[in-house]
Design an enzyme around this catalytic site. Structure first.
Site, mmCIF file in Angstrom:
data_model
loop_
_atom_site.group_PDB
_atom_site.id
_atom_site.type_symbol
_atom_site.label_atom_id
_atom_site.label_comp_id
_atom_site.label_asym_id
_atom_site.label_seq_id
_atom_site.Cartn_x
_atom_site.Cartn_y
_atom_site.Cartn_z
ATOM 1 N N ASP A 1 -41.607 62.683 -18.137
ATOM 2 C CA ASP A 1 -41.140 61.267 -17.685
ATOM 3 C C ASP A 1 -42.643 61.118 -16.931
ATOM 4 O O ASP A 1 -42.712 61.496 -15.899
ATOM 5 C CB ASP A 1 -40.011 61.549 -16.716
ATOM 6 C CG ASP A 1 -39.659 60.308 -15.919
ATOM 7 O OD1 ASP A 1 -40.265 59.251 -16.007
ATOM 8 O OD2 ASP A 1 -38.907 60.377 -14.994
ATOM 9 N N ARG B 1 -40.393 52.812 -22.079
ATOM 10 C CA ARG B 1 -39.050 52.567 -21.553
ATOM 11 C C ARG B 1 -38.998 51.070 -20.867
ATOM 12 O O ARG B 1 -39.697 50.652 -20.083
ATOM 13 C CB ARG B 1 -39.005 53.727 -20.451
ATOM 14 C CG ARG B 1 -37.849 53.199 -19.317
ATOM 15 C CD ARG B 1 -37.547 54.810 -18.713
ATOM 16 N NE ARG B 1 -36.804 54.522 -17.606
ATOM 17 C CZ ARG B 1 -36.419 55.518 -16.636
ATOM 18 N NH1 ARG B 1 -36.958 56.803 -16.918
ATOM 19 N NH2 ARG B 1 -35.829 55.169 -15.762
ATOM 20 N N HIS C 1 -32.903 51.748 -20.967
ATOM 21 C CA HIS C 1 -32.174 52.543 -20.095
ATOM 22 C C HIS C 1 -30.938 51.476 -19.547
ATOM 23 O O HIS C 1 -31.022 49.932 -19.551
ATOM 24 C CB HIS C 1 -32.878 52.776 -18.625
ATOM 25 C CG HIS C 1 -32.339 53.932 -17.958
ATOM 26 N ND1 HIS C 1 -31.159 54.640 -18.262
ATOM 27 C CD2 HIS C 1 -33.018 54.307 -16.553
ATOM 28 C CE1 HIS C 1 -31.074 55.459 -17.259
ATOM 29 N NE2 HIS C 1 -32.084 55.349 -16.429
ATOM 30 N N SER D 1 -38.175 65.450 -16.154
ATOM 31 C CA SER D 1 -37.584 64.533 -15.523
ATOM 32 C C SER D 1 -38.169 64.155 -13.982
ATOM 33 O O SER D 1 -38.613 65.297 -13.286
ATOM 34 C CB SER D 1 -36.134 64.697 -14.992
ATOM 35 O OG SER D 1 -35.737 64.017 -13.884
ATOM 36 N N GLY D 2 -38.779 62.952 -14.026
ATOM 37 C CA GLY D 2 -39.602 62.768 -12.604
ATOM 38 C C GLY D 2 -38.644 62.924 -11.368
ATOM 39 O O GLY D 2 -39.204 63.353 -10.321
ATOM 40 N N LEU D 3 -37.377 62.622 -11.677
ATOM 41 C CA LEU D 3 -36.366 62.729 -10.556
ATOM 42 C C LEU D 3 -36.249 64.208 -10.076
ATOM 43 O O LEU D 3 -36.323 64.568 -8.845
ATOM 44 C CB LEU D 3 -35.196 62.145 -10.853
ATOM 45 C CG LEU D 3 -33.909 62.493 -9.927
ATOM 46 C CD1 LEU D 3 -34.026 61.707 -8.485
ATOM 47 C CD2 LEU D 3 -32.572 61.891 -10.432
ATOM 48 N N GLU E 1 -42.589 53.722 -18.055
ATOM 49 C CA GLU E 1 -41.577 52.774 -17.843
ATOM 50 C C GLU E 1 -42.085 51.497 -17.405
ATOM 51 O O GLU E 1 -43.351 51.318 -16.722
ATOM 52 C CB GLU E 1 -40.600 53.166 -16.874
ATOM 53 C CG GLU E 1 -41.118 53.436 -15.516
ATOM 54 C CD GLU E 1 -39.848 54.511 -14.700
ATOM 55 O OE1 GLU E 1 -39.511 55.412 -15.125
ATOM 56 O OE2 GLU E 1 -39.723 54.038 -13.616
ATOM 57 N N ASN F 1 -36.593 55.152 -8.260
ATOM 58 C CA ASN F 1 -35.491 55.499 -9.235
ATOM 59 C C ASN F 1 -34.572 54.336 -9.509
ATOM 60 O O ASN F 1 -34.363 53.586 -8.795
ATOM 61 C CB ASN F 1 -34.576 56.712 -8.839
ATOM 62 C CG ASN F 1 -33.922 57.110 -10.002
ATOM 63 O OD1 ASN F 1 -32.756 56.895 -10.052
ATOM 64 N ND2 ASN F 1 -34.377 58.324 -10.690
ATOM 65 N N SER F 2 -34.369 54.141 -11.027
ATOM 66 C CA SER F 2 -33.385 53.153 -11.567
ATOM 67 C C SER F 2 -32.281 52.962 -10.895
ATOM 68 O O SER F 2 -31.649 51.846 -11.048
ATOM 69 C CB SER F 2 -33.333 53.237 -12.850
ATOM 70 O OG SER F 2 -34.756 53.351 -13.843
ATOM 71 N N ASP G 1 -43.202 58.079 -15.665
ATOM 72 C CA ASP G 1 -43.073 57.084 -14.538
ATOM 73 C C ASP G 1 -43.845 55.750 -15.126
ATOM 74 O O ASP G 1 -43.701 55.473 -16.151
ATOM 75 C CB ASP G 1 -43.481 57.312 -13.141
ATOM 76 C CG ASP G 1 -42.563 58.593 -12.581
ATOM 77 O OD1 ASP G 1 -41.496 58.582 -13.062
ATOM 78 O OD2 ASP G 1 -42.867 59.074 -11.439
ATOM 79 N N ASP H 1 -38.350 60.311 -5.455
ATOM 80 C CA ASP H 1 -38.690 59.927 -6.840
ATOM 81 C C ASP H 1 -39.354 58.678 -6.756
ATOM 82 O O ASP H 1 -39.274 57.476 -7.429
ATOM 83 C CB ASP H 1 -37.480 59.761 -7.895
ATOM 84 C CG ASP H 1 -37.959 59.453 -8.991
ATOM 85 O OD1 ASP H 1 -38.848 59.719 -9.553
ATOM 86 O OD2 ASP H 1 -36.860 59.168 -9.916
ATOM 87 N N LYS I 1 -43.339 53.697 -8.195
ATOM 88 C CA LYS I 1 -41.757 53.249 -8.728
ATOM 89 C C LYS I 1 -40.625 53.715 -7.896
ATOM 90 O O LYS I 1 -41.108 54.836 -6.939
ATOM 91 C CB LYS I 1 -41.640 54.025 -10.151
ATOM 92 C CG LYS I 1 -41.724 55.312 -10.473
ATOM 93 C CD LYS I 1 -40.897 56.477 -9.728
ATOM 94 C CE LYS I 1 -39.506 55.951 -10.383
ATOM 95 N NZ LYS I 1 -39.178 56.687 -11.734
#
Ligand code: SPV
Ligand code: MG
Length: 291
Positions: free
Chosen positions: A81, A155, A186, A42-44, A110, A118-119, A83, A54, A116
């Site tokens: 991930d 993504r 997502h 996970s990038g986060l 993504e 975080n979503s 990104d 992130d 980026k």
């Protein structure tokens, strides 16, 4: 089986499969021991564990360094991930080359812009990538891989950005045609309705990956019924670590003592076991001169 082939068959399996988050060599080892067949890098979680945000504050080679430890420590595949691919098509294809050299199973990119965010932070305010540009990136990545089983997951962030079903389907279809092996759809809703709507129209054109962080009350069986291929538990080991480290640090600080904590934390022997200290002891007997 090669890690790429393991990940590919997991993504293509008719059953719902799971990837569990890890963010360093130790957490990756623990995920494998728990029984998972694959790891979400996970990038986060990796950025947070490095003490940064992130937002691509950790450089891609720093992420690669973490991944190398994760991959060396485990025998199950890792989906990185990735990104936005750390730049344009050229940066993304170089990433693929470097991931293959480290036996990483695949990468997810993504359709947002570098750097980026975080979503779950201001999702609707985030600009999406141009579809054509993103398709070129996917093509460049697929053309670069030398192992035919290396997985590229595309993504789609259009639900996150507030664009709705039509745009999500348009993007997913374009990424399928560009050569993606799977799409990750997502959603930040607390129910599964966006994913449901997508799955009904998508009709199994490619495997679908989801991240149910916000709709965690949806039973896993429902995801199965909808035909989802892979669910990612995206950040729970990092969150478990934060919770435990906060409580432990606070208690030791308050009590000026480690005595009450001793029975509540992993014993030292557990660290040595996870590090495979016994293997080194055996190797020493074999390779060091006997006294
Ligand atoms: C991550 O784990 O870094 C992800 C999933 O990309 S999410 O945080 O939900 O965007
Ligand atoms: Mg991420």
């Amino acid at each position: 089986m090669k890690k790429t082939s393991q990940l590919k068959s997991l993504i293509q399996s008719p059953e719902l499969e799971f990837l569990m988050e890890a963010h360093n060599g130790l957490s990756a080892t623990i995920v494998e021991e728990a029984g998972f067949k694959g790891i979400w890098a996970s990038g986060l979680s990796i950025s947070a564990s490095l003490g940064v945000r992130d937002n691509n504050e950790a450089s891609w080679t720093q992420v690669l360094g973490v991944l190398e430890f994760m991959s060396d420590a485990t025998s199950i595949p890792i989906l990185l991930d990735g990104d936005t691919g750390f730049g344009n098509f050229n940066n993304a294809r170089r990433l693929v080359k470097k991931l293959e050299q480290r036996s990483i199973g695949g990468v997810c990119i993504e359709d947002k812009l570098f750097p980026k965010t975080n979503s779950f932070i201001n999702g609707t305010a985030q600009p999406l990538a141009d579809v054509e540009e993103f398709c070129g990136k996917i093509k460049a990545m697929k053309d670069t891989q030398t192992d035919e089983d290396f997985v590229v997951v595309a993504r789609v962030e259009s639900f996150i950005a507030g664009w709705g079903l039509k745009e999500t389907l348009r993007r997913a279809e374009a990424y399928r045609q560009a050569g993606a092996d799977a799409v990750l759809i997502h959603s930040k809703r607390s129910d599964v309705t966006e994913i449901e709507a997508f799955m009904k129209e998508w009709n199994g054109r490619l495997p679908v990956v989801v991240v149910p962080t916000k709709y965690h009350t949806t039973p896993t069986d429902r995801l199965s019924e909808l035909g989802v291929s892979v669910a990612i538990w995206a950040n729970h080991n990092l969150r478990a670590a934060i919770d435990s480290i906060q409580k432990t640090s606070k208690q030791i600080f308050n009590e000026h003592s480690i005595s009450n904590i001793e029975g509540r934390v992993a014993p030292l022997e557990e660290i040595f076991r996870l590090q495979r200290a016994d293997e080194l002891q055996e190797a020493e007997k074999k390779y060091l001169p006997s006294k």
